[in-house]
Scaffold this motif. Structure first.
Motif, PDB file in Angstrom:
ATOM      1  N   ALA A  13     -79.613  -6.603  26.319  1.00  0.00           N
ATOM      2  CA  ALA A  13     -79.379  -7.176  25.119  1.00  0.00           C
ATOM      3  C   ALA A  13     -80.298  -7.521  24.085  1.00  0.00           C
ATOM      4  O   ALA A  13     -79.984  -8.578  23.731  1.00  0.00           O
ATOM      5  N   THR A  14     -81.330  -6.392  24.021  1.00  0.00           N
ATOM      6  CA  THR A  14     -82.112  -6.602  22.444  1.00  0.00           C
ATOM      7  C   THR A  14     -81.514  -5.637  21.485  1.00  0.00           C
ATOM      8  O   THR A  14     -82.265  -5.552  20.551  1.00  0.00           O
ATOM      9  N   ALA A  15     -80.283  -4.375  22.350  1.00  0.00           N
ATOM     10  CA  ALA A  15     -80.341  -3.512  20.980  1.00  0.00           C
ATOM     11  C   ALA A  15     -79.567  -4.274  19.615  1.00  0.00           C
ATOM     12  O   ALA A  15     -80.380  -3.707  18.828  1.00  0.00           O
ATOM     13  N   ALA A  16     -78.953  -4.838  19.440  1.00  0.00           N
ATOM     14  CA  ALA A  16     -78.585  -5.789  17.746  1.00  0.00           C
ATOM     15  C   ALA A  16     -80.084  -6.266  17.185  1.00  0.00           C
ATOM     16  O   ALA A  16     -80.035  -6.179  16.292  1.00  0.00           O
ATOM     17  N   LEU A  17     -80.652  -6.596  18.566  1.00  0.00           N
ATOM     18  CA  LEU A  17     -82.080  -7.552  17.549  1.00  0.00           C
ATOM     19  C   LEU A  17     -83.232  -6.302  17.032  1.00  0.00           C
ATOM     20  O   LEU A  17     -83.345  -5.898  16.011  1.00  0.00           O
ATOM     21  N   ARG A  18     -83.036  -5.614  17.989  1.00  0.00           N
ATOM     22  CA  ARG A  18     -83.410  -3.958  17.273  1.00  0.00           C
ATOM     23  C   ARG A  18     -82.959  -3.377  16.161  1.00  0.00           C
ATOM     24  O   ARG A  18     -84.215  -2.489  15.268  1.00  0.00           O
ATOM     25  N   GLU A  19     -82.048  -3.020  16.030  1.00  0.00           N
ATOM     26  CA  GLU A  19     -81.284  -3.267  14.860  1.00  0.00           C
ATOM     27  C   GLU A  19     -81.478  -3.996  13.862  1.00  0.00           C
ATOM     28  O   GLU A  19     -81.253  -2.996  12.840  1.00  0.00           O
TER      29      GLU A  19
END
Length: 161
Positions: free
Chosen positions: A61-67
């Motif tokens: 769920a947080t992969a896009a935010l970390r990117e």
């Protein structure tokens, strides 16, 4: 031919050990850290399974935010003050970075609440102690590196001209 097998096996084992030692110098991997916490909390198999699934969902769920954070940081690092659109580019990157960090903090708070709901009262107490110890270690590292409360805190260095 048979005399070459032990030599090859020895070389493979040496390479694996060297690789393992190199990894050990970087510190424990996330899975190893999670396993250590599971052991410290004395979790049941069911709790372990629930927390692993929750952790995987959180990571996804947080992969896009970390990117988004990485991209904004890279944009800021690569921005050249002399560029015509420097102010616009950096302002947008800062807005993007702050928005992503805020969303990540919100996601982390939700994750922590969901993971704490899986724990018993005793385990919740123990995890709070572990978190406090971790914060203290992080603070010590920051102070040792001259962070906000480290050596030279509050002192202003003269400007180099």
């Amino acid at each position: 031919m048979s005399s070459k097998i032990p030599a090859v096996a020895t070389a493979v084992v040496a390479a694996l050990l060297a690789g393992g030692l190199a990894l050990a110098q970087d510190g424990p991997r996330p899975e190893q850290r999670m396993q250590r916490v599971f052991e410290q909390l004395d979790l049941s198999d069911a709790q372990r399974a629930q927390l692993r699934a929750l952790n995987e969902n959180h990571r996804t769920a947080t992969a896009a935010l970390r990117e988004q954070v990485r991209t904004a940081q890279q944009t800021l690092a690569n921005a050249k003050p002399g560029d015509a659109n420097y102010d616009t580019v950096t302002a947008e990157a800062r807005r993007s970075l702050e928005a992503a960090r805020t969303q990540l903090r919100d996601q982390q708070e939700q994750f922590r609440a969901q993971s704490d709901a899986i724990l018993t009262p005793e385990q919740k107490t123990k995890i709070q102690e572990l978190r406090a110890e971790r914060q203290e270690r992080m603070g010590e590292r920051r102070r040792g590196m001259g962070g906000p409360s480290g050596p030279g805190a509050g002192e202003r260095r003269p400007r180099q001209r």
